[in-house]
Design an enzyme around this catalytic site. Structure first.
Site, PDB file in Angstrom:
ATOM      1  N   PRO A   2       0.844  -1.196   0.000  1.00 57.91           N
ATOM      2  CA  PRO A   2       0.000   0.000   0.000  1.00 57.91           C
ATOM      3  C   PRO A   2       0.876   1.242   0.000  1.00 57.91           C
ATOM      4  O   PRO A   2       1.743   1.396   0.854  1.00 57.91           O
ATOM      5  CB  PRO A   2      -0.793  -0.106   1.302  1.00 57.91           C
ATOM      6  N   GLU A   3       0.668   2.093  -0.975  1.00 60.54           N
ATOM      7  CA  GLU A   3       1.363   3.368  -1.018  1.00 60.54           C
ATOM      8  C   GLU A   3       0.338   4.450  -0.720  1.00 60.54           C
ATOM      9  O   GLU A   3      -0.780   4.150  -0.324  1.00 60.54           O
ATOM     10  CB  GLU A   3       2.034   3.550  -2.387  1.00 60.54           C
ATOM     11  N   HIS A 104      -5.293 -14.371   9.884  1.00 57.45           N
ATOM     12  CA  HIS A 104      -4.447 -13.188  10.070  1.00 57.45           C
ATOM     13  C   HIS A 104      -5.231 -11.966  10.517  1.00 57.45           C
ATOM     14  O   HIS A 104      -4.810 -10.843  10.306  1.00 57.45           O
ATOM     15  CB  HIS A 104      -3.665 -12.909   8.786  1.00 57.45           C
ATOM     16  N   ARG A 123       1.587 -10.824   6.602  1.00 62.28           N
ATOM     17  CA  ARG A 123       3.045 -10.757   6.762  1.00 62.28           C
ATOM     18  C   ARG A 123       3.475  -9.975   7.985  1.00 62.28           C
ATOM     19  O   ARG A 123       4.663  -9.947   8.303  1.00 62.28           O
ATOM     20  CB  ARG A 123       3.662 -10.195   5.479  1.00 62.28           C
TER      21      ARG A 123
END
Length: 293
Positions: A2-3, A104, A123
């Site tokens: 994600p930017e 997650h 992650r």
DNA sequence: CCGCGGGCCTGAGAGC
DNA sequence: TGCTCTCAGGCCCGCG
């Protein structure tokens, strides 16, 4: 991954259910994120309300009624899912878990707005942190950040000044959050292509000998603003199964001109170039060696 | 101070 | 089909 545009998309999705709402209950199911959550994380949130949800670069900042700020970062694979009326809506993520995959789901906010907000991050590069509002400036991660690329303060003069004397590549300079905050690998590649500047060019060449910004710097600033605005309007980019607000797929990835387009014909009008992939500072760079000089 | 590269972490995809 | 390997990259930190 994600930017800035993806984080802004997430912010826009969360604001309606979080701003003005109170944390009725907080579940910290997996406290070992990028950095461990404080032991009293839940206590410091429950009963407090969110007075505003802002963004700085790729960070989300929730202002709390307690005087603290909840700092959130999506890392590489973080996402938020919002459930209202029992229906889950994904608020932006990279690797979208299949609907049955809840392994997650690390943190869950039960808000007084009736929404359940779930942070999922396979992650675990993402994190949350509670900081007193008054010491926000002491946060190294925030204080070292350069200008917001969409802010008025970010202009050619500022970019040229930040790149002045830098021996590193333009690609590396733009990826450096101290130079400009919020760009990642994808949007750096895209902005450089739009500005027709080579990622291999020395960063220092954005300034003229006098130190004044070059016309190249003007072009690059405009390209950065344009690509970010375009991406936000499209709801961010969806790589792999990344989803955006409302569970729809963000579709800016269809507008990538070079990223992940190795071997494709350059889309610059009248350019006969072919997109190449090279590695710079350990990251893939996609660019057209013909029109990007 | 600056630039580079390693480590963190998991899942997807390639190749055998 | 199933194993192993590589790659993805945001951020911090340590090294030269």
């Amino acid at each position: 991954m994600p930017e800035l545009p993806e984080v802004e998309t997430v912010r826009l999705g969360l604001a309606p259910v979080m701003e003005g709402a109170r944390f009725l209950k907080v579940e910290a199911r997996r406290p070992d994120l990028r950095w461990p959550l404080p032991r009293d994380f839940v206590k410091r949130l429950e009963g407090k309300s969110v007075t505003g949800l802002g963004r700085r670069a790729k960070y989300l900042l929730a202002d709390l009624s307690s005087g603290e700020v909840l700092l959130m970062h999506l890392g590489m694979s973080g996402s938020f899912r919002v459930a209202t009326d029992g229906k889950d809506r994904v608020q932006g993520e990279y690797h979208h878990p299949r609907s049955e995959d809840r392994a997650h789901d690390h943190i869950v906010f039960h808000m007084s707005s009736g929404a359940r907000v779930t942070f999922n991050d396979p992650r675990r590069f993402g994190f949350m942190k509670l900081v007193p509002r008054g010491s926000l400036d002491d946060e190294k991660m925030l204080s070292a950040l350069g200008p917001e690329p969409l802010g008025n303060a970010f202009d050619a003069a500022m970019l040229a000044r930040a790149c002045r004397g830098r021996k590193t590549s333009l690609k590396a300079a733009l990826s450096d959050q101290r130079v400009v905050a919020g760009l990642g690998n994808i949007y750096v590649c895209e902005a450089l292509h739009r500005a027709r500047l080579s990622p291999r060019r020395r960063a220092s060449t954005l300034a003229q000998r006098s130190g004044a910004p070059s016309e190249k710097a003007e072009r690059l600033v405009q390209a950065i603003k344009d690509v970010l605005h375009d991406a936000i309007r499209a709801g961010g980019s969806s790589l792999r199964d990344h989803r955006r607000t409302d569970g729809e797929l963000g579709d800016f990835q269809h507008n990538f001109r070079v990223y992940d387009h190795e071997g494709a014909a350059c889309v610059t009008p009248d350019c006969r170039g072919v997109v190449r992939r090279i590695v710079q500072t350990g990251r893939s760079t996609f660019f057209c060696p013909v029109c990007q000089v």
